[in-house]
Design an enzyme around this catalytic site. Structure first.
Site, PDB file in Angstrom:
ATOM      1  N   LYS A   1       0.841  -1.196   0.000  1.00  0.00           N
ATOM      2  CA  LYS A   1       0.000   0.000   0.000  1.00  0.00           C
ATOM      3  C   LYS A   1       0.884   1.257   0.000  1.00  0.00           C
ATOM      4  O   LYS A   1       1.646   1.481   0.927  1.00  0.00           O
ATOM      5  CB  LYS A   1      -0.831   0.033   1.285  1.00  0.00           C
TER       6      LYS A   1
ATOM      7  N   GLY B   1       8.267   4.932   6.904  1.00  0.00           N
ATOM      8  CA  GLY B   1       7.449   6.102   7.209  1.00  0.00           C
ATOM      9  C   GLY B   1       7.911   6.742   8.503  1.00  0.00           C
ATOM     10  O   GLY B   1       9.078   6.619   8.891  1.00  0.00           O
ATOM     11  N   SER B   2       6.985   7.385   9.183  1.00  0.00           N
ATOM     12  CA  SER B   2       7.359   8.171  10.363  1.00  0.00           C
ATOM     13  C   SER B   2       7.537   7.290  11.605  1.00  0.00           C
ATOM     14  O   SER B   2       7.020   6.168  11.675  1.00  0.00           O
ATOM     15  CB  SER B   2       6.274   9.214  10.625  1.00  0.00           C
TER      16      SER B   2
ATOM     17  N   GLY C   1       5.426   4.027  12.816  1.00  0.00           N
ATOM     18  CA  GLY C   1       6.225   2.819  13.068  1.00  0.00           C
ATOM     19  C   GLY C   1       5.897   2.210  14.426  1.00  0.00           C
ATOM     20  O   GLY C   1       5.784   0.985  14.568  1.00  0.00           O
TER      21      GLY C   1
ATOM     22  N   GLU D   1      11.584   1.233   8.752  1.00  0.00           N
ATOM     23  CA  GLU D   1      12.531   2.255   8.270  1.00  0.00           C
ATOM     24  C   GLU D   1      11.885   3.598   8.578  1.00  0.00           C
ATOM     25  O   GLU D   1      10.951   4.005   7.887  1.00  0.00           O
ATOM     26  CB  GLU D   1      12.746   2.111   6.758  1.00  0.00           C
TER      27      GLU D   1
ATOM     28  N   CYS E   1      14.453  10.890   4.282  1.00  0.00           N
ATOM     29  CA  CYS E   1      14.644  10.452   5.674  1.00  0.00           C
ATOM     30  C   CYS E   1      16.067  10.721   6.126  1.00  0.00           C
ATOM     31  O   CYS E   1      16.302  11.141   7.259  1.00  0.00           O
ATOM     32  CB  CYS E   1      14.315   8.972   5.793  1.00  0.00           C
TER      33      CYS E   1
ATOM     34  N   GLN F   1       2.474  18.807   5.504  1.00  0.00           N
ATOM     35  CA  GLN F   1       3.935  18.909   5.603  1.00  0.00           C
ATOM     36  C   GLN F   1       4.391  20.360   5.420  1.00  0.00           C
ATOM     37  O   GLN F   1       5.311  20.825   6.106  1.00  0.00           O
ATOM     38  CB  GLN F   1       4.576  17.980   4.560  1.00  0.00           C
TER      39      GLN F   1
ATOM     40  N   GLU G   1      12.351  16.372  13.407  1.00  0.00           N
ATOM     41  CA  GLU G   1      12.600  16.127  11.987  1.00  0.00           C
ATOM     42  C   GLU G   1      11.732  17.089  11.167  1.00  0.00           C
ATOM     43  O   GLU G   1      10.512  16.957  11.137  1.00  0.00           O
ATOM     44  CB  GLU G   1      12.226  14.681  11.623  1.00  0.00           C
TER      45      GLU G   1
HETATM   46  P1  NAD Z   1       3.623   8.253   7.654  1.00  0.00           P
HETATM   47  O1  NAD Z   1       4.112   7.411   8.782  1.00  0.00           O
HETATM   48  O2  NAD Z   1       2.631   9.306   7.941  1.00  0.00           O
HETATM   49  O3  NAD Z   1       2.956   7.345   6.527  1.00  0.00           O
HETATM   50  C1  NAD Z   1       3.671   6.305   5.905  1.00  0.00           C
HETATM   51  C2  NAD Z   1       2.677   5.235   5.442  1.00  0.00           C
HETATM   52  O4  NAD Z   1       2.042   4.659   6.583  1.00  0.00           O
HETATM   53  C3  NAD Z   1       1.569   5.769   4.552  1.00  0.00           C
HETATM   54  O5  NAD Z   1       1.318   4.802   3.543  1.00  0.00           O
HETATM   55  C4  NAD Z   1       0.391   5.856   5.505  1.00  0.00           C
HETATM   56  O6  NAD Z   1      -0.876   5.765   4.875  1.00  0.00           O
HETATM   57  C5  NAD Z   1       0.625   4.650   6.392  1.00  0.00           C
HETATM   58  N1  NAD Z   1      -0.003   4.710   7.712  1.00  0.00           N
HETATM   59  C6  NAD Z   1      -0.379   5.795   8.422  1.00  0.00           C
HETATM   60  N2  NAD Z   1      -0.918   5.439   9.610  1.00  0.00           N
HETATM   61  C7  NAD Z   1      -0.838   4.092   9.655  1.00  0.00           C
HETATM   62  C8  NAD Z   1      -1.199   3.113  10.653  1.00  0.00           C
HETATM   63  N3  NAD Z   1      -1.717   3.457  11.822  1.00  0.00           N
HETATM   64  N4  NAD Z   1      -0.938   1.819  10.380  1.00  0.00           N
HETATM   65  C9  NAD Z   1      -0.364   1.442   9.221  1.00  0.00           C
HETATM   66  N5  NAD Z   1      -0.021   2.308   8.230  1.00  0.00           N
HETATM   67  C10 NAD Z   1      -0.268   3.618   8.460  1.00  0.00           C
HETATM   68  O7  NAD Z   1       4.923   8.842   6.970  1.00  0.00           O
HETATM   69  P2  NAD Z   1       5.006   9.847   5.734  1.00  0.00           P
HETATM   70  O8  NAD Z   1       4.622  11.195   6.230  1.00  0.00           O
HETATM   71  O9  NAD Z   1       4.315   9.264   4.564  1.00  0.00           O
HETATM   72  O10 NAD Z   1       6.559   9.806   5.419  1.00  0.00           O
HETATM   73  C11 NAD Z   1       7.479  10.653   5.999  1.00  0.00           C
HETATM   74  C12 NAD Z   1       8.272   9.928   7.060  1.00  0.00           C
HETATM   75  O11 NAD Z   1       8.857   8.750   6.507  1.00  0.00           O
HETATM   76  C13 NAD Z   1       9.415  10.755   7.584  1.00  0.00           C
HETATM   77  O12 NAD Z   1       9.488  10.634   8.979  1.00  0.00           O
HETATM   78  C14 NAD Z   1      10.632  10.114   6.930  1.00  0.00           C
HETATM   79  O13 NAD Z   1      11.837  10.314   7.608  1.00  0.00           O
HETATM   80  C15 NAD Z   1      10.228   8.683   6.897  1.00  0.00           C
HETATM   81  N6  NAD Z   1      11.012   7.939   5.897  1.00  0.00           N
HETATM   82  C16 NAD Z   1      11.922   7.011   6.319  1.00  0.00           C
HETATM   83  C17 NAD Z   1      12.713   6.341   5.389  1.00  0.00           C
HETATM   84  C18 NAD Z   1      13.740   5.314   5.811  1.00  0.00           C
HETATM   85  O14 NAD Z   1      14.166   4.542   4.963  1.00  0.00           O
HETATM   86  N7  NAD Z   1      14.153   5.269   7.050  1.00  0.00           N
HETATM   87  C19 NAD Z   1      12.557   6.622   4.037  1.00  0.00           C
HETATM   88  C20 NAD Z   1      11.617   7.571   3.641  1.00  0.00           C
HETATM   89  C21 NAD Z   1      10.839   8.215   4.591  1.00  0.00           C
END
Ligand code: NAD
Length: 468
Positions: A167, A218-219, A223, A240, A274, A321, A371
Site C-alpha cells: 500500500k 514512514g514516520s 512505526g 525504516e 529520511c 507537511q 525532523e
Molecule cells: P507516515 O508514517 O505518515 O505514513 C507512511 C505510510 O504509513 C503511509 O502509507 C500511511 O498511509 C501509512 N499509515 C499511516 N498510519 C498508519 C497506521 N496506523 N498503520 C499502518 N499504516 C499507516 O509517513 P510519511 O509522512 O508518509 O513519510 C514521511 C516519514 O517517513 C518521515 O518521517 C521520513 O523520515 C520517513 N522515511 C523514512 C525512510 C527510511 O528509509 N528510514 C525513508 C523515507 C521516509
C-alpha cells in the site's frame, strides 16, 4: 472513475470508493485513486496466500521475474516519471532517476544469492541452515520516494519467495498503482498485489491475520503503531523510520568545495528525505564562510513545477507537511533565529516553500531537535569535535550522519562515534543497492538492501540429517 486501478490477483481492480490526488505544484486535485475496501484487501491477501504455494518453489523463475521487472521499468520510464512528478512534485529529471534507480534495484537484487550454510558435514551427518520465505508480506510506503521505496521491499521480498500486498501513501498512490499495472505482464497473478487507500488501510494490513511480515517505511509515530499492531500475532517487522541527520564540518575543509554537496545533502527532494542533512554543525573557524556559501546557493536555486525542465527544487508534497515546515521555521524566528534565505511560502498556488537557511539557533529549538522533513536547514557552530559529536548524538533519532574533512581517516574515526545506521565521510545520501540501510534508536528496526536486506525477508530453517 479513476484511470488508475489496483492490482489484485493479477487483475486491474477499481476501488469500491475513490479519493482525490493533489498535484503539489498547483495544490489542486488532478485525478482520483481507488479506495480499497476491507473485502478487497481480504481478496488481495487471499490471492497472495494462494500464489505463495507455487512462487516459493522456483528460485530461477523468481530471479528472472525481477530482471523482467527491471526491463519493464526501463521501457516505461517516461510514463512512470511523469506521474511521479505530478503526484510527488519532484523535478522530472529526478523522477526519471527514481524510476531508473528502481530498475537498478531490481537488477542488483536479482543477482543476490540465497545462501545455504553448511555447519557440519561428516560421518555423524549434515547440518545445513537454509533461508525460507515468510509467506505474505504486508508492505507500507511513504510519499517522498514512492516508487523506489516500494521496490526496496518488492524486489527482495519476491526474490526470497514471499508474495506481497503493498500500500502506497494516500498522497502519492499513482506511480505505485501504475507499477502494479505495468508488472502484471511479468509477475504471476497474486504474487504482487497493490492496493491504495488511507491510513486505515495501512492499519488493516499491519494487523491482517494472513500477513507474516510487515515491512514499513514512514514516520516514527506510525512505526510505533505498527509495532503494536503486529505484536499480538508475532508478525515480523522491519521499520525504516524518520531521521534527524547531523553533518559535522571540520575546520580543514575548503568551504567553496564542500558547499554544493552540503546543500544538496540537505535540500535534495526539497529536504523530504529520511536521511537528508537536517542539522549542520560547522566548526567556528569556517562557520561564516560555509554559511555564506550555502546562503548564496539557496538564493539562486530554481524553485518551480517539476514538469518545467529549469526546475531544481519542487514543492513540498502536501499541505500538512508545508504547515509543519512553516511552523518549525516560525518557532525558530520566535526564538530569535536569523533567516538568511527563504523563511516563507512562495506566493501563488502550490505548496512551494523557499529554500531556507537558519542561523543564530541553538540545540533545544524545535527546528534542530525535530525532523523538519522539508527545505529549512539550521546551521550551528561548534568549537571541539567532542562537543559536536555529543550534540549530534543527543537525539532519539539515529538514521545516518556525516563528517566533512580533508583527513578521511580522521573523518571515519569520528563517523564511527555517531550513533546511527550509516556514517558518511565527505558525502551524504550516498545510498547504494548492495549496502544495508537502516536506523538505530527510533530511526528503525532492521535493514533494507543488499544481502542484509534480503535476509530480512527470510527466516532460518535448520535441516539436520543423518549420513546415508
Ligand atoms: P507516515 O508514517 O505518515 O505514513 C507512511 C505510510 O504509513 C503511509 O502509507 C500511511 O498511509 C501509512 N499509515 C499511516 N498510519 C498508519 C497506521 N496506523 N498503520 C499502518 N499504516 C499507516 O509517513 P510519511 O509522512 O508518509 O513519510 C514521511 C516519514 O517517513 C518521515 O518521517 C521520513 O523520515 C520517513 N522515511 C523514512 C525512510 C527510511 O528509509 N528510514 C525513508 C523515507 C521516509
Amino acid at each position: 472513475m479513476s484511470d488508475f486501478t489496483m492490482t489484485i490477483d493479477g487483475k486491474g481492480v477499481a476501488g469500491e470508493g475513490a479519493f482525490g490526488v493533489i498535484n503539489p505544484a498547483t495544490g489542486q486535485v488532478f485525478t482520483q485513486a481507488p479506495e480499497c475496501s476491507k473485502a478487497q484487501l481480504d481478496a488481495a491477501m487471499d490471492s497472495a496466500q494462494r500464489a505463495f504455494r507455487g512462487w516459493r518453489r522456483d528460485e530461477d523463475k523468481r530471479r528472472q521475474t525481477l530482471r523482467d521487472c527491471a526491463n519493464m521499468l526501463k521501457a516505461r520510464r517516461a510514463d512512470l516519471a511523469k506521474v511521479l512528478t505530478q503526484e510527488q512534485g519532484k523535478p522530472l529529471a529526478r523522477a526519471t532517476e527514481e524510476v531508473i534507480g528502481g530498475a537498478v534495484w531490481f537488477d542488483v537484487t536479482a543477482g543476490l544469492q540465497i545462501p545455504v550454510d553448511v555447519l557440519q558435514d561428516n560421518e555423524h551427518g549434515k547440518i545445513e541452515v537454509r533461508r525460507k520465505p515468510f509467506g505474505v508480506v504486508g508492505a507500507i510506503t511513504p510519499w517522498n520516494f514512492p516508487l523506489l521505496l516500494a521496490i526496496w521491499k518488492i524486489a527482495p521480498a519476491l526474490l526470497a519467495g514471499n508474495t506481497v500486498v503493498l500500500k502506497p501513501s494516500p498522497f502519492t498512490p499513482l506511480t505505485t498503482l501504475k507499477l502494479g499495472e505495468i508488472l502484471r505482464d511479468v509477475v504471476p497473478a497474486g504474487v504482487l498485489n497493490i492496493v491504495s487507500g488511507g491510513n486505515d488501510l495501512g492499519a488493516w494490513i499491519s494487523s491482517h491475520p494472513v500477513v507474516r511480515k510487515v515491512s514499513f517505511t514512514g514516520s516514527v509515530a506510525t512505526g510505533k503503531k505498527i509495532s503494536v499492531a503486529a505484536a499480538p500475532d508475532l508478525k515480523r517487522v522491519t521499520l525504516e523510520l524518520g531521521g534527524n541527520d547531523a553533518a559535522i564540518v571540520l575546520p580543514d575543509v575548503d568551504p567553496k568545495k564542500v558547499a554544493e554537496k552540503l546543500f544538496w545533502g540537505a535540500f535534495s527532494n526539497s529536504g523530504q528525505i529520511c536521511s537528508a542533512i537536517k542539522r549542520l554543525y560547522v566548526h567556528e573557524d569556517v562557520y561564516p564562510a560555509v554559511v555564506a556559501e550555502l546562503t548564496g546557493i539557496a538564493k539562486t536555486v530554481k524553485l518551480g513545477d517539476g514538469l518545467d525542465p529549469e526546475t531544481q527544487l519542487g514543492p513540498i508534497n502536501n499541505e500538512p507537511q508545508l504547515q509543519r515546515v512553516t511552523e518549525l521555521v516560525e518557532d525558530a524566528k520566535r526564538a530569535g533565529a536569523k533567516i538568511l534565505a527563504g523563511g516563507r511560502k512562495r506566493e501563488g498556488g502550490g505548496y512551494f516553500y523557499e529554500p531556507t537557511i537558519v542561523t543564530g539557533i541553538s540545540d533545544g529549538t524545535r527546528l534542530v531537535d525535530e525532523e523538519q522533513f522539508g527545505p529549512a536547514l539550521p546551521i550551528l557552530s561548534f568549537k571541539t569535535v567532542a562537543d559536536a559529536v555529543e550534540r549530534a548524538n543527543a537525539t532519539h533519532f539515529g538514521l545516518s550522519g556525516s563528517v566533512w574533512t580533508n583527513d578521511v581517516e580522521r573523518g571515519k574515526a569520528i563517523a564511527s562515534e555517531l550513533e546511527c545506521g550509516t556514517g558518511w565521510v565527505n558525502q551524504h545520501l550516498a545510498i547504494v543497492p548492495f549496502a544495508p540501510f537502516g536506523g538505530s534508536k527510533w530511526s528503525g528496526i532492521g535493514y533494507e538492501n543488499g544481502p542484509y536486506g534480503l535476509a530480512a525477508f527470510t527466516e532460518l530453517q535448520v535441516i539436520n540429517s543423518t549420513k546415508g
